[in-house]
Design a protein around this motif. Structure first.
Motif, PDB file in Angstrom:
ATOM      1  N   HIS A  24       0.837  -1.209   0.000  1.00  0.00           N
ATOM      2  CA  HIS A  24       0.000   0.000   0.000  1.00  0.00           C
ATOM      3  C   HIS A  24       0.867   1.252   0.000  1.00  0.00           C
ATOM      4  N   ALA A  25       0.358   2.300  -0.660  1.00  0.00           N
ATOM      5  CA  ALA A  25       1.022   3.597  -0.661  1.00  0.00           C
ATOM      6  C   ALA A  25       0.739   4.284   0.672  1.00  0.00           C
ATOM      7  N   ARG A  26       1.537   5.332   0.983  1.00  0.00           N
ATOM      8  CA  ARG A  26       1.357   6.006   2.286  1.00  0.00           C
ATOM      9  C   ARG A  26       0.709   7.381   2.130  1.00  0.00           C
ATOM     10  N   TRP A  27       0.366   7.784   0.897  1.00  0.00           N
ATOM     11  CA  TRP A  27      -0.384   9.034   0.712  1.00  0.00           C
ATOM     12  C   TRP A  27      -1.833   8.817   1.131  1.00  0.00           C
ATOM     13  N   ASN A  28      -2.468   9.909   1.671  1.00  0.00           N
ATOM     14  CA  ASN A  28      -3.907   9.835   2.030  1.00  0.00           C
ATOM     15  C   ASN A  28      -4.169   8.675   2.984  1.00  0.00           C
ATOM     16  N   ALA A  29      -3.369   8.651   4.060  1.00  0.00           N
ATOM     17  CA  ALA A  29      -3.407   7.518   5.003  1.00  0.00           C
ATOM     18  C   ALA A  29      -4.771   7.341   5.665  1.00  0.00           C
ATOM     19  N   VAL A  58       4.868   1.487   0.421  1.00  0.00           N
ATOM     20  CA  VAL A  58       5.778   2.255  -0.446  1.00  0.00           C
ATOM     21  C   VAL A  58       5.371   3.720  -0.313  1.00  0.00           C
ATOM     22  N   PRO A  59       6.222   4.655  -0.756  1.00  0.00           N
ATOM     23  CA  PRO A  59       5.888   6.081  -0.555  1.00  0.00           C
ATOM     24  C   PRO A  59       4.534   6.481  -1.149  1.00  0.00           C
ATOM     25  N   GLY A  60       4.366   6.186  -2.457  1.00  0.00           N
ATOM     26  CA  GLY A  60       3.132   6.626  -3.107  1.00  0.00           C
ATOM     27  C   GLY A  60       2.679   5.643  -4.165  1.00  0.00           C
ATOM     28  N   SER A  61       1.579   5.968  -4.842  1.00  0.00           N
ATOM     29  CA  SER A  61       0.993   5.034  -5.822  1.00  0.00           C
ATOM     30  C   SER A  61       1.923   4.770  -6.995  1.00  0.00           C
ATOM     31  N   TRP A  62       2.758   5.774  -7.303  1.00  0.00           N
ATOM     32  CA  TRP A  62       3.725   5.591  -8.404  1.00  0.00           C
ATOM     33  C   TRP A  62       4.641   4.391  -8.139  1.00  0.00           C
ATOM     34  N   GLU A  63       4.953   4.150  -6.868  1.00  0.00           N
ATOM     35  CA  GLU A  63       5.873   3.069  -6.492  1.00  0.00           C
ATOM     36  C   GLU A  63       5.186   1.712  -6.338  1.00  0.00           C
ATOM     37  N   LEU A  64       3.854   1.678  -6.504  1.00  0.00           N
ATOM     38  CA  LEU A  64       3.164   0.400  -6.279  1.00  0.00           C
ATOM     39  C   LEU A  64       3.613  -0.709  -7.241  1.00  0.00           C
ATOM     40  N   GLY A 118      -3.676   2.107  -3.301  1.00  0.00           N
ATOM     41  CA  GLY A 118      -3.251   3.513  -3.290  1.00  0.00           C
ATOM     42  C   GLY A 118      -4.464   4.411  -3.455  1.00  0.00           C
ATOM     43  N   VAL A 119      -4.334   5.657  -3.023  1.00  0.00           N
ATOM     44  CA  VAL A 119      -5.425   6.628  -3.164  1.00  0.00           C
ATOM     45  C   VAL A 119      -4.874   7.877  -3.838  1.00  0.00           C
ATOM     46  N   LEU A 120      -5.366   8.144  -5.035  1.00  0.00           N
ATOM     47  CA  LEU A 120      -4.958   9.326  -5.793  1.00  0.00           C
ATOM     48  C   LEU A 120      -6.114  10.301  -5.781  1.00  0.00           C
ATOM     49  N   ILE A 121      -5.823  11.556  -5.403  1.00  0.00           N
ATOM     50  CA  ILE A 121      -6.876  12.568  -5.388  1.00  0.00           C
ATOM     51  C   ILE A 121      -6.443  13.714  -6.293  1.00  0.00           C
ATOM     52  N   LYS A 122      -7.312  14.077  -7.221  1.00  0.00           N
ATOM     53  CA  LYS A 122      -6.981  15.083  -8.232  1.00  0.00           C
ATOM     54  C   LYS A 122      -6.590  16.395  -7.553  1.00  0.00           C
ATOM     55  N   MET A 126      -1.777  18.247 -13.666  1.00  0.00           N
ATOM     56  CA  MET A 126      -1.995  16.994 -14.411  1.00  0.00           C
ATOM     57  C   MET A 126      -1.262  15.818 -13.744  1.00  0.00           C
ATOM     58  N   HIS A 127      -0.636  16.088 -12.615  1.00  0.00           N
ATOM     59  CA  HIS A 127       0.152  15.049 -11.903  1.00  0.00           C
ATOM     60  C   HIS A 127      -0.700  13.796 -11.702  1.00  0.00           C
ATOM     61  N   PHE A 128      -1.944  14.020 -11.273  1.00  0.00           N
ATOM     62  CA  PHE A 128      -2.887  12.939 -10.949  1.00  0.00           C
ATOM     63  C   PHE A 128      -3.080  12.001 -12.136  1.00  0.00           C
ATOM     64  N   TYR A 130      -1.180  11.462 -14.766  1.00  0.00           N
ATOM     65  CA  TYR A 130       0.001  10.663 -15.145  1.00  0.00           C
ATOM     66  C   TYR A 130       0.254   9.539 -14.153  1.00  0.00           C
ATOM     67  N   ILE A 131       0.150   9.850 -12.860  1.00  0.00           N
ATOM     68  CA  ILE A 131       0.404   8.784 -11.871  1.00  0.00           C
ATOM     69  C   ILE A 131      -0.665   7.706 -11.996  1.00  0.00           C
ATOM     70  N   SER A 132      -1.920   8.117 -12.114  1.00  0.00           N
ATOM     71  CA  SER A 132      -3.009   7.136 -12.183  1.00  0.00           C
ATOM     72  C   SER A 132      -2.803   6.179 -13.353  1.00  0.00           C
TER      73      SER A 132
HETATM   74  O1  LIG Z   1       0.523  13.529  -5.907  1.00  0.00           O
HETATM   75  N1  LIG Z   1      -0.351  12.940  -5.346  1.00  0.00           N
HETATM   76  C1  LIG Z   1      -0.304  11.607  -4.939  1.00  0.00           C
HETATM   77  C2  LIG Z   1       0.874  10.809  -4.940  1.00  0.00           C
HETATM   78  N2  LIG Z   1       2.055  11.327  -5.343  1.00  0.00           N
HETATM   79  C3  LIG Z   1       3.349  10.705  -5.039  1.00  0.00           C
HETATM   80  C4  LIG Z   1       3.784   9.703  -6.106  1.00  0.00           C
HETATM   81  O2  LIG Z   1       2.969   8.545  -6.027  1.00  0.00           O
HETATM   82  C5  LIG Z   1       5.243   9.280  -5.872  1.00  0.00           C
HETATM   83  O3  LIG Z   1       5.357   8.704  -4.582  1.00  0.00           O
HETATM   84  C6  LIG Z   1       6.214  10.460  -5.975  1.00  0.00           C
HETATM   85  O4  LIG Z   1       5.991  11.144  -7.195  1.00  0.00           O
HETATM   86  C7  LIG Z   1       7.681   9.992  -5.914  1.00  0.00           C
HETATM   87  O5  LIG Z   1       7.927   9.066  -6.938  1.00  0.00           O
HETATM   88  N3  LIG Z   1       0.802   9.508  -4.552  1.00  0.00           N
HETATM   89  C8  LIG Z   1      -0.388   8.968  -4.134  1.00  0.00           C
HETATM   90  O6  LIG Z   1      -0.429   7.779  -3.774  1.00  0.00           O
HETATM   91  N4  LIG Z   1      -1.520   9.722  -4.116  1.00  0.00           N
HETATM   92  C9  LIG Z   1      -1.544  11.012  -4.504  1.00  0.00           C
HETATM   93  O7  LIG Z   1      -2.618  11.647  -4.475  1.00  0.00           O
END
Ligand SMILES: O=Nc1c(NC[C@H](O)[C@H](O)[C@H](O)CO)[nH]c(=O)[nH]c1=O
Length: 193
Positions: A24-29, A58-64, A118-122, A126-128, A130-132
């Motif tokens: 699981h990502a750690r954003w939006n815990a 992992v730090p965020g959804s990008w790392e999942l 992971g939880v991505l919130i707009k 446009m970051h949202f 690309y990561i999604s």
């Molecule tokens: O930006 N918002 C979010 C986010 N950004 C961080 C990204 O996933 C990654 O960890 C970093 O870019 C470093 O690689 N990650 C999320 O899970 N949710 C979000 O809403």
């Protein structure tokens, strides 16, 4: 109203032998905690043993995708060399997600399925998008390349309210983690036929 997956199997006869990984990502815990607990609860209800559920973050959804890929490999290493401690993984015991206790989740087999949560919130950029797109495509590719079921547990929400609702928080809310847990057990059994 919540439609959800219709008619999952009525029972999971091999659930007690299954080994499931959650990354699981750690954003939006505030949403991640309920989602992981929902998935774990659904898997235990289906008959998966708690000691066979390994949870990593992992730090965020990008790392999942990378986190799931590394856990699949670590699981196989453990299965082949029967190492008792998975590299850095921990099993989720009762209590807060903030301090999952590390445990030697001894096992003689690789993971039968994994969930990436992971939880991505707009936001205002446009970051949202690309990561999604990359995180979802990445999880699909990791699963297919490894031939191991990887369940998509990524909420891509336009508002915090949407994320809370899908994490089971609030009036009439439904915790999508429960559906991901059930899907993981179903797909794990299918991958063991
Ligand atoms: O930006 N918002 C979010 C986010 N950004 C961080 C990204 O996933 C990654 O960890 C970093 O870019 C470093 O690689 N990650 C999320 O899970 N949710 C979000 O809403």
């Amino acid at each position: 109203a919540f439609k959800g997956p219709s008619a999952p199997p009525a029972s999971f006869p091999t659930a007690s032998q299954l080994r499931i990984g959650i990354v699981h990502a750690r954003w939006n815990a505030e949403c991640i905690g309920p989602l992981v607990q929902g998935a774990v609860g659904a898997m235990k209800k289906a008959g998966v043993k708690e000691e066979n559920i390994v949870v990593e973050s992992v730090p965020g959804s990008w790392e999942l995708p990378m986190g799931v890929s590394r856990l699949i490999s670590a699981g196989q290493v453990q299965a082949s060399s029967n190492v008792s401690d998975l590299m850095g993984a921990s099993s989720l015991l009762e209590g807060s997600l903030d301090s999952p206790s590390t445990s030697s989740s001894a096992s003689s087999k690789p993971f039968d399925a994994l969930i990436g949560i992971g939880v991505l919130i707009k936001g205002s950029t446009m970051h949202f998008e690309y990561i999604s797109e990359c995180a979802c495509q990445g999880l699909m590719r990791v699963g297919l390349d490894a031939n191991v079921p990887v369940i998509l547990g990524i909420l891509t929400c336009l508002t915090e309210e949407q994320a809370l609702q899908r994490s089971g928080i609030g009036e009439g809310a439904h915790n999508h983690g429960e559906d991901w847990g059930t899907a993981a057990v179903e797909m794990a059994e299918k991958s063991n036929r």
